[in-house]
Each structure stands twice: as structure tokens, then as C-alpha cells.
Enzyme design. Structure first.
Site, short mmCIF file in Angstrom:
data_model
loop_
_atom_site.label_atom_id
_atom_site.label_comp_id
_atom_site.label_asym_id
_atom_site.label_seq_id
_atom_site.Cartn_x
_atom_site.Cartn_y
_atom_site.Cartn_z
CE1 TYR A 91 1.29 3.12 6.38
CE2 TYR A 91 2.53 4.34 8.03
CZ TYR A 91 1.94 4.26 6.77
OH TYR A 91 2.02 5.35 5.93
CG ASP A 127 -6.28 -10.43 -8.04
OD1 ASP A 127 -6.64 -10.88 -9.15
OD2 ASP A 127 -6.82 -9.45 -7.50
CE LYS A 162 3.61 2.89 3.81
NZ LYS A 162 3.33 2.90 2.35
CB SER A 213 5.38 6.51 6.34
OG SER A 213 5.03 7.22 7.50
#
Length: 219
Positions: free
Chosen positions: A125, A42, A129, A111
């Protein structure tokens, strides 16, 4: 007018970035309504539909919480697909046109949890990062000769609806107390940094990570 693609443009930080860039860019937003960033096919479809761009800002992020004891590999891989792999696929699609024109800007929003002591619940997460910081450095060296600069922006804890829903007020106050600049960070702090990095005024910057976190993690 230069053309910019911003992933996560419907979120608080992404929307602020779009608002800044629209002053002198034709901005294309790639958010959940336009593309599933966790699906490589996609992402490729979306990039083909967008065509050529001069600026790529990858601000979208999955924030699933997990720690070692609760690690689910499918969920972990989904975070990496959205936060890391989609950024690479977007860069792969847009860089040839940037190189042909001799100008390009890629900015990854990371982050400051990469630099400070992160919560164990942010395992997936933080890993994503940190990967983006390494990718920033690597692509900067690969693409510099073609006129494409690659940088990263690592915000601190920013006052967004998602952040407010995800943690208690006391957590915000605790971070604020440790900042050198004792003001709550807002989405436009990130947007202003990104907006500078995509200008001609940032022509000497590549491979760097700027950290708008109020001085929480001086570098």
C-alpha cells in the site's frame, strides 16, 4: 457544468468527494460495479464509455496487507494495478480532451503513511501511494503548459468503516494523540481539500501534495 470522474466513489472517502463535487459538477463514479481497476483492458473500456471529462479524482485503493516476509508478488502487483496503474490509464485517456479545452484537474488520493513511519504490514500500500506522489510531480511538469493541473491529497487516518474494521480503537487513539489538531479525521476533511483543488481558485497549484492529517506530519 464541468464533468468529473471519481474512482472509488462508493467508499466512504470517495462518496464524500462525490457529494462535494456534485454541487457544480456532473459526477461519474467508477467503482467495483462499473470497472475492475486491476484489469487494464476493463479500465480502457470504462474510459471509452465515459467519454470526455474535466476532472479526474483517483480515490480508489486496494489495501491488501503484506510485509517483506509474507510478500506475494501477484497480490503486490494487484495493489499497484488498482492504486497506481489504473490512475495512469485514466489520465492517459482523459488528458487529451482536457488539453484541447485548456483546462483539466487530476487529483490523486494518496496517504500520509508515505511521510510518517508506516506499519511494515502496509508494504504494498505505501509503495503504491509513494508512487502516486512521484507521478503527481512528473505529470504536473508534463501537462502544465496545456492547462492541466495535477495534485495529490494525502489524508491521515480517517474514521471510515474500512479503517474501523481494520484496526483496533487503540490505534486510532494513538494517532489522534500525536496530531496537532486533536480531532478525529472524517471523510469530508479529504473531500473538502479535493473540492478546493479542482476549482479555479486552485489555479496556481500543481505538483503539490496537500496533507489533511491534523498536523500529524507537518510539511
Amino acid at each position: 457544468m464541468r464533468r468529473a470522474v471519481v474512482t472509488g466513489g462508493a467508499g466512504a472517502i470517495g462518496a464524500a468527494i462525490c457529494g462535494r463535487l456534485r454541487a457544480d459538477h456532473d459526477v461519474v463514479v467508477l467503482d467495483r460495479e462499473q470497472v475492475d481497476l486491476g484489469d487494464a483492458d476493463d479500465v480502457r473500456r470504462a474510459t471509452a464509455a465515459v467519454g470526455e471529462v474535466d476532472v479526474l479524482v483517483h480515490a480508489a485503493a486496494a489495501f491488501d496487507q503484506m510485509r517483506l516476509a509474507t510478500l506475494d508478488l501477484d497480490a503486490y502487483r494487484r495493489v499497484q494495478a488498482v492504486n497506481v496503474e489504473s490512475g495512469l490509464l485514466l489520465a492517459q485517456a482523459f488528458v487529451p480532451g482536457m488539453a484541447e479545452r485548456g483546462f483539466g484537474r487530476i487529483v490523486f488520493v494518496t496517504s500520509d503513511t508515505v511521510y510518517g513511519p508506516p506499519s511494515p504490514d502496509l508494504l504494498a500500500y505505501v509503495a503504491s501511494k509513494a508512487a502516486l506522489v512521484g507521478i503527481t510531480r512528473t505529470l504536473a511538469l508534463e501537462l502544465g503548459a496545456s492547462g492541466v493541473a495535477v495534485t495529490a491529497v494525502a489524508p491521515g487516518l480517517t474514521d471510515t468503516p474500512a479503517a474501523r474494521d481494520g484496526m483496533p480503537r487503540e490505534a486510532f487513539d494513538g494517532v489522534l494523540a500525536r496530531q496537532a489538531l486533536t480531532r478525529t479525521l472524517v471523510p469530508d476533511d479529504v473531500a473538502a481539500t479535493v473540492a478546493f483543488l479542482v476549482t479555479d481558485g486552485a489555479a496556481a497549484l500543481t505538483g503539490q501534495t496537500l496533507v489533511p492529517d491534523g498536523g500529524l506530519s507537518p510539511r
